[in-house]
Design a protein around this motif. Structure first.
Motif, mmCIF file in Angstrom:
data_model
loop_
_atom_site.group_PDB
_atom_site.id
_atom_site.type_symbol
_atom_site.label_atom_id
_atom_site.label_comp_id
_atom_site.label_asym_id
_atom_site.label_seq_id
_atom_site.Cartn_x
_atom_site.Cartn_y
_atom_site.Cartn_z
ATOM 1 N N PHE A 171 0.810 -1.218 0.000
ATOM 2 C CA PHE A 171 0.000 0.000 0.000
ATOM 3 C C PHE A 171 0.842 1.266 0.000
ATOM 4 N N TRP A 172 2.026 1.204 0.584
ATOM 5 C CA TRP A 172 2.884 2.381 0.532
ATOM 6 C C TRP A 172 3.425 2.600 -0.873
ATOM 7 N N ALA A 173 3.611 1.530 -1.628
ATOM 8 C CA ALA A 173 4.010 1.687 -3.033
ATOM 9 C C ALA A 173 2.885 2.360 -3.816
ATOM 10 N N ILE A 174 1.647 1.954 -3.547
ATOM 11 C CA ILE A 174 0.500 2.605 -4.184
ATOM 12 C C ILE A 174 0.421 4.067 -3.758
ATOM 13 N N GLY A 175 0.572 4.301 -2.442
ATOM 14 C CA GLY A 175 0.526 5.660 -1.927
ATOM 15 C C GLY A 175 1.613 6.539 -2.514
ATOM 16 N N TRP A 176 2.767 5.929 -2.780
ATOM 17 C CA TRP A 176 3.899 6.666 -3.358
ATOM 18 C C TRP A 176 3.565 7.134 -4.767
ATOM 19 N N MET A 177 3.109 6.206 -5.606
ATOM 20 C CA MET A 177 2.884 6.564 -7.009
ATOM 21 C C MET A 177 1.629 7.413 -7.194
ATOM 22 N N LEU A 178 0.724 7.407 -6.211
ATOM 23 C CA LEU A 178 -0.487 8.217 -6.299
ATOM 24 C C LEU A 178 -0.479 9.339 -5.266
ATOM 25 N N GLU A 179 0.711 9.753 -4.860
ATOM 26 C CA GLU A 179 0.839 10.739 -3.784
ATOM 27 C C GLU A 179 0.036 12.006 -4.051
ATOM 28 N N ASP A 180 0.161 12.568 -5.242
ATOM 29 C CA ASP A 180 -0.535 13.819 -5.555
ATOM 30 C C ASP A 180 -2.049 13.641 -5.531
ATOM 31 N N ASP A 181 -2.517 12.522 -6.072
ATOM 32 C CA ASP A 181 -3.954 12.244 -6.096
ATOM 33 C C ASP A 181 -4.499 12.089 -4.678
ATOM 34 N N TYR A 182 -3.778 11.340 -3.851
ATOM 35 C CA TYR A 182 -4.220 11.155 -2.465
ATOM 36 C C TYR A 182 -4.228 12.480 -1.708
ATOM 37 N N LYS A 183 -3.251 13.317 -1.958
ATOM 38 C CA LYS A 183 -3.214 14.622 -1.293
ATOM 39 C C LYS A 183 -4.407 15.475 -1.712
ATOM 40 N N ALA A 184 -4.808 15.358 -2.980
ATOM 41 C CA ALA A 184 -5.966 16.115 -3.462
ATOM 42 C C ALA A 184 -7.234 15.705 -2.725
ATOM 43 N N GLY A 185 -7.293 14.412 -2.349
ATOM 44 C CA GLY A 185 -8.450 13.910 -1.623
ATOM 45 C C GLY A 185 -8.314 14.025 -0.113
ATOM 46 N N GLY A 186 -7.150 14.476 0.347
ATOM 47 C CA GLY A 186 -6.939 14.638 1.780
ATOM 48 C C GLY A 186 -6.563 13.363 2.504
ATOM 49 N N PHE A 187 -6.099 12.342 1.775
ATOM 50 C CA PHE A 187 -5.748 11.062 2.391
ATOM 51 C C PHE A 187 -4.305 11.073 2.869
ATOM 52 N N LYS A 188 -4.091 10.501 4.033
ATOM 53 C CA LYS A 188 -2.755 10.428 4.629
ATOM 54 C C LYS A 188 -2.313 8.958 4.624
ATOM 55 N N MET A 189 -1.690 8.520 3.535
ATOM 56 C CA MET A 189 -1.389 7.105 3.343
ATOM 57 C C MET A 189 0.068 6.735 3.578
ATOM 58 N N LEU A 190 0.980 7.695 3.481
ATOM 59 C CA LEU A 190 2.405 7.392 3.617
ATOM 60 C C LEU A 190 2.872 7.636 5.053
ATOM 61 N N PRO A 191 3.750 6.778 5.565
ATOM 62 C CA PRO A 191 4.121 6.840 6.993
ATOM 63 C C PRO A 191 4.751 8.149 7.438
ATOM 64 N N THR A 192 5.522 8.793 6.552
ATOM 65 C CA THR A 192 6.143 10.070 6.900
ATOM 66 C C THR A 192 5.338 11.259 6.366
ATOM 67 N N GLY A 193 4.272 10.949 5.645
ATOM 68 C CA GLY A 193 3.477 12.002 5.032
ATOM 69 C C GLY A 193 3.953 12.396 3.657
ATOM 70 N N ALA A 194 5.018 11.749 3.173
ATOM 71 C CA ALA A 194 5.558 12.101 1.855
ATOM 72 C C ALA A 194 6.295 10.918 1.245
ATOM 73 N N ALA A 195 6.444 10.959 -0.081
ATOM 74 C CA ALA A 195 7.217 9.934 -0.788
ATOM 75 C C ALA A 195 8.689 10.297 -0.668
ATOM 76 N N ASP A 196 9.285 9.946 0.459
ATOM 77 C CA ASP A 196 10.649 10.360 0.740
ATOM 78 C C ASP A 196 11.510 9.192 1.232
ATOM 79 N N LYS A 197 12.706 9.510 1.648
ATOM 80 C CA LYS A 197 13.656 8.503 2.106
ATOM 81 C C LYS A 197 13.122 7.716 3.301
ATOM 82 N N GLY A 198 12.473 8.405 4.236
ATOM 83 C CA GLY A 198 11.937 7.734 5.412
ATOM 84 C C GLY A 198 10.894 6.702 5.065
#
Length: 297
Positions: free
Chosen positions: A185-212
């Motif tokens: 799911f984090w891989a999905i959240g990574w590639m759809l980061e912008d879309d999820y942010k548009a919907g207000g979803f918080k799917m990635l553990p650090t809040g961003a597709a980053d090193k953490g």
């Protein structure tokens, strides 16, 4: 006659109602339940398999319906989901509720005909997914942790359907699918980061597709691979895997881990998509190998 009712009486009505159950996802989930059943059963009853398949689909489908009802307005904000039946009005919220409740009750009843434990875990999965995981998606990245519980139930559900009880064996299957969901799911959240942010979803553990986030994906991939190999050590009761199959499972784990590490190094949407696809192939092949191993040893 309202516009929505006119739409729902159109020739595509059946397609709309099938679509809101997310059929591809639901079939994949039911497949994992079937794999769990064949792992546990010594004799195979077609009635139980039919009830497990149909009842399982109804439960997963109803969970998806409830999820889309709750997220209808947010789905309208995202490119990936804005054309779903609920945001577009092709299915009304009222009718979706009725549809979801009928599916949920029917699915629980079918699983109850197998045994009480199967029905209990099936009902629990709906409750956790719709009432806990879904509302948390816009509040905290911990939603993925919560969602991993109902997401891990189907694999063990097949074992419980065959045995009637919960023990070390279905617990191991649960753990495998539980840990697997994080990198998936984090891989999905990574590639759809912008879309999820548009919907207000918080799917990635650090809040961003980053090193953490990439580091956590690697860690959970390692734990997934480790759990997948536990049955070879003979410590999981009737759930056992031969060393030959363990080698194959280990190689698949290396394949999975390779793309997790590659995402850490490159941190691109293209690699995140590949990791997501590899993760789906990985869990499907693991389930098949476990079952095949049982029949060839």
């Amino acid at each position: 006659m309202t516009e929505v009712n006119a739409i729902e009486r159109s020739p595509s009505m059946l397609k709309n109602y099938i679509e809101i159950t997310k059929p591809r996802l639901s079939i994949v989930v039911v497949f994992s339940s079937i794999a769990g059943y064949f792992l546990a059963a010594n004799t195979y009853e077609w009635q139980t398999l039919v009830l497990l398949c149909i009842g399982g689909y109804f439960l997963v489908g109803s969970s998806n319906v409830f999820n889309q009802i709750i997220e209808k307005d947010l789905d309208a904000l995202m490119k990936r989901t804005q054309n779903r039946p609920l945001p577009t009005g092709r299915v009304s919220v009222k009718n979706a509720w009725i549809y979801g409740v009928i599916m949920a009750l029917s699915g629980i009843y079918m699983l109850f005909l197998i045994n009480f434990a199967t029905a209990f875990f099936g009902a629990l999965s709906i409750l956790l997914y719709a009432a806990v995981y879904t509302p948390l998606k816009t509040r905290t990245p911990l939603c993925v942790f919560v969602g991993a519980f109902p997401g891990a139930i189907p694999y063990m559900l097949g074992w419980v359907a065959a045995s009637g009880n919960f023990g070390i064996e279905p617990g191991t299957l649960f753990m495998l699918q539980f840990f697997w969901q994080f990198p998936h799911f984090w891989a999905i959240g990574w590639m759809l980061e912008d879309d999820y942010k548009a919907g207000g979803f918080k799917m990635l553990p650090t809040g961003a597709a980053d090193k953490g986030t990439a580091v956590q994906i690697i860690l959970y991939t390692i734990w997934t691979v480790m759990v997948s190999l536990v049955p070879v050590f003979g410590v999981t009761g009737d759930l056992y895997m031969t060393p030959y199959s363990a080698v194959i499972v280990g190689l698949l784990g290396g394949w999975f881990l390779y793309y997790a590490i590659k995402l850490y190094k490159e941190r691109s949407n293209a690699i995140a998509k590949k990791l997501m696809l590899v993760s789906v192939s990985y869990i499907t092949l693991i389930q098949i190998i476990y079952v095949v191993d049982k029949f060839i040893r």
